[in-house]
Scaffold this motif. Structure first.
Motif, PDB file in Angstrom:
ATOM      1  N   ARG A  77       0.799  -1.589   0.349  1.00 56.22           N
ATOM      2  CA  ARG A  77      -0.048   0.265   0.087  1.00 56.22           C
ATOM      3  C   ARG A  77       0.858   1.016   0.526  1.00 56.22           C
ATOM      4  N   GLN A  81       0.496   4.350  -2.767  1.00 54.73           N
ATOM      5  CA  GLN A  81       0.663   5.771  -2.298  1.00 54.73           C
ATOM      6  C   GLN A  81       1.197   6.410  -3.018  1.00 54.73           C
ATOM      7  N   LYS A  82       2.312   5.910  -3.277  1.00 56.89           N
ATOM      8  CA  LYS A  82       3.948   6.646  -3.529  1.00 56.89           C
ATOM      9  C   LYS A  82       3.824   7.127  -5.463  1.00 56.89           C
ATOM     10  N   VAL A 105      -5.315   2.810   2.164  1.00 58.38           N
ATOM     11  CA  VAL A 105      -4.143   4.353   1.459  1.00 58.38           C
ATOM     12  C   VAL A 105      -5.175   5.322   1.066  1.00 58.38           C
ATOM     13  N   LEU A 106      -6.287   5.826   0.461  1.00 61.40           N
ATOM     14  CA  LEU A 106      -7.239   6.646   0.331  1.00 61.40           C
ATOM     15  C   LEU A 106      -7.780   7.454   1.562  1.00 61.40           C
ATOM     16  N   ARG A 108      -5.525   7.987   3.752  1.00 56.72           N
ATOM     17  CA  ARG A 108      -4.834   9.482   4.530  1.00 56.72           C
ATOM     18  C   ARG A 108      -4.964  10.652   3.066  1.00 56.72           C
ATOM     19  N   LEU A 109      -5.720  10.353   2.752  1.00 50.17           N
ATOM     20  CA  LEU A 109      -5.525  11.176   1.428  1.00 50.17           C
ATOM     21  C   LEU A 109      -6.819  12.172   1.881  1.00 50.17           C
TER      22      LEU A 109
END
Length: 365
Positions: A77, A81-82, A105-106, A108-109
């Motif tokens: 993951r 993200q990177k 992952v999303l 955190r965004l």
């Protein structure tokens, strides 16, 4: 601004899913950059993708965190993200499988909006419900390709699910359809008035093609000039070919395989059969009726949602009932039937609704 379209896999088995995603993306602002990821496998030449995707080429065991791969899930993951575009605003996620991998992952965004598109029935877990509940409606939109599917998901998830009934531009679709004679020639069929029943889909058990063969065998005994064409490929090919031989249908039934131009060939048929045991929507129904060909379908809620009383239905996996339906069809003028089915399906209105819904997916919160 960038949009990221994340698919589980490419290839012919996922062609209908690719069609839906590309139809959605066609309504994004032309100034927006669109990127596509394939988590599994490789893209092939005939994939319905508008650009060369990023191919992660990951195994199912790795994506699902099975065995030792579970320990490496955080690392995988982090790689995802990177790799996300810096100006990312919207992510389209192909069903719950992709959502399980990418939603953490999303999370955190918060500035990125995720849209999960459900294409068919799926086994949701309690952990899926908990994962989805972590996102506010402003960050996560759930969509389903039919009202029937949306209702089922809403009952389980206790959360609003938008109906994004997949549709095509009727004018463009009809313009691309080949005339009857040309389509029949392409499929190696006689251009005579011999009745031809068509079917399109992956050669897998859930599509009901074994039942279709049984019913066609009973009908063709009294109508030897009738033909059945099943366009598609899949793991059930060998079993279907063996059954064709056992039923003595050689020369009457053809399996031409996957044809990338299948959507242009419907006018080769007098009727199209869709004997599936389950469907999220059934794009074949829409394509056939728009091409001017009436359909015979399994008696599924998702088909009744689209055709209502204009549908010609038979129970799932019932060769006798399907045989009777075929006999009625071959004895009926298809012009009046397709006119009624087209009026109920209302493809122009469906296309307008689809455009409005997809445009809202990309609008600012």
């Amino acid at each position: 601004m960038s949009i990221l379209n994340i698919m589980w896999a490419g290839g012919t088995a996922f062609a209908s899913v690719q069609k839906v995603h590309q139809q959605i993306l066609s309504h994004a602002d032309k100034s927006v950059s669109v990127h596509t990821w394939l988590l599994q496998g490789r893209a092939i030449r005939n994939d319905c993708l508008t650009e060369q995707p990023v191919e992660w080429d990951l195994s199912s065991a790795r994506l699902k965190g099975r065995h030792l791969w579970k320990l490496l899930m955080p690392w995988m993951r982090a790689r995802f993200q990177k790799a996300l575009p810096e100006d990312l605003q919207v992510v389209l996620l192909d069903g719950i499988g992709v959502a399980r991998v990418l939603l953490p992952v999303l999370k955190r965004l918060p500035h990125v909006r995720a849209v999960v598109i459900f294409h068919g029935t799926t086994r949701l877990r309690s952990v899926d419900k908990k994962l989805i509940a972590q996102f506010p409606a402003s960050q996560l939109t759930l969509t389903a390709v039919s009202q029937t599917l949306a209702g089922t998901l809403e009952c389980y998830l206790q959360r609003s699910v938008a109906v994004l009934r997949s549709a095509f531009d009727p004018a463009v679709f009809r313009a691309a359809a080949l005339p009857r004679e040309q389509a029949r020639t392409r499929l190696g069929l006689s251009v005579s008035d011999s009745p031809v029943l068509g079917a399109v889909g992956r050669l897998v058990d859930g599509k009901g093609f074994a039942c279709l063969l049984e019913s066609f065998a009973s009908v063709s005994a009294d109508k030897p000039d009738a033909r059945l064409v099943i366009i598609g490929e899949g793991r059930a090919r060998e079993a279907l070919e063996a059954r064709i031989e056992q039923l003595g249908l050689q020369g009457r039934v053809s399996l031409p395989g996957h044809l990338p131009e299948a959507a242009t060939l419907y006018r080769a048929f007098d009727w199209v059969a869709i004997p599936s045991s389950e469907e999220g929507l059934g794009l074949i129904l829409q394509e056939a009726v728009m091409a001017g060909v009436p359909v015979l379908t399994s008696d599924l809620a998702v088909f009744r949602e689209q055709l209502g009383d204009a549908g010609w239905y038979a129970p799932v996996d019932d060769p006798v009932a399907w045989g009777e339906l075929m006999e009625r069809a071959f004895a009926t003028s298809c012009d009046a039937v397709v006119e009624t089915q087209s009026r109920v399906l209302a493809p122009e209105q469906a296309w307008d609704d689809f455009k409005q819904t997809t445009e809202r997916l990309f609008s600012c919160r």
